[in-house]
Write a protein that holds these residues in place. Structure first.
Motif, PDB file in Angstrom:
ATOM      1  N   ARG A   1       1.429  -1.415  -0.010  1.00  0.00           N
ATOM      2  CA  ARG A   1      -0.093  -0.056   0.130  1.00  0.00           C
ATOM      3  C   ARG A   1       1.210   1.021  -0.012  1.00  0.00           C
ATOM      4  N   PRO A   2       0.576   2.124  -0.633  1.00  0.00           N
ATOM      5  CA  PRO A   2       1.818   3.584  -0.906  1.00  0.00           C
ATOM      6  C   PRO A   2       1.915   3.907   0.653  1.00  0.00           C
ATOM      7  N   GLU A   3       0.597   3.815   1.206  1.00  0.00           N
ATOM      8  CA  GLU A   3       0.993   5.243   2.856  1.00  0.00           C
ATOM      9  C   GLU A   3       1.855   3.336   3.509  1.00  0.00           C
ATOM     10  N   ASN A   4       2.231   2.845   3.190  1.00  0.00           N
ATOM     11  CA  ASN A   4       3.151   1.709   3.387  1.00  0.00           C
ATOM     12  C   ASN A   4       4.750   1.968   3.199  1.00  0.00           C
ATOM     13  N   LEU A   5       4.730   2.498   2.185  1.00  0.00           N
ATOM     14  CA  LEU A   5       6.244   3.091   1.538  1.00  0.00           C
ATOM     15  C   LEU A   5       6.468   4.561   1.080  1.00  0.00           C
ATOM     16  N   VAL A   6       7.802   4.160   1.985  1.00  0.00           N
ATOM     17  CA  VAL A   6       8.683   5.609   1.673  1.00  0.00           C
ATOM     18  C   VAL A   6      10.049   5.268   1.146  1.00  0.00           C
TER      19      VAL A   6
END
Length: 91
Positions: free
Chosen positions: A55-60
């Motif tokens: 999920r985008p919010e889990n990736l940095v």
């Protein structure tokens, strides 16, 4: 068998582009067309350490030094043996 999706390269590139090719921890800029001496690339880290959770919010986006610091700090899924493969003096 990898937990990463088949489209990981494209997904990771999207995360890096959204960060404007900037490490989200130290603000170091690592654009692919402006590589510093040596091979240093922006990397994508999973906050929850689950490579199947994309999920985008889990990736940095992180520079290699910051990415490695998260894994060394016990916040990652990389074993001590794997960490010894990296020469962090170059970062």
């Amino acid at each position: 068998m990898s937990d990463y999706p088949k489209h990981w390269k494209e997904l990771a590139k999207t995360i890096k582009e959204k960060s404007d090719w900037c490490c989200q921890k130290c603000a170091r800029v690592l654009r692919p067309d402006e590589k510093p001496q040596g091979r240093t690339y922006l990397q994508v880290h999973h906050w929850n350490r689950d490579p199947s959770d994309n999920r985008p919010e889990n990736l940095v986006a992180l520079c290699p030094k910051c990415h490695l610091s998260y894994h060394r700090g016990g916040k990652g899924n990389v074993s001590v043996g794997q960490l010894s493969l990296f020469d962090i003096s170059k970062f």
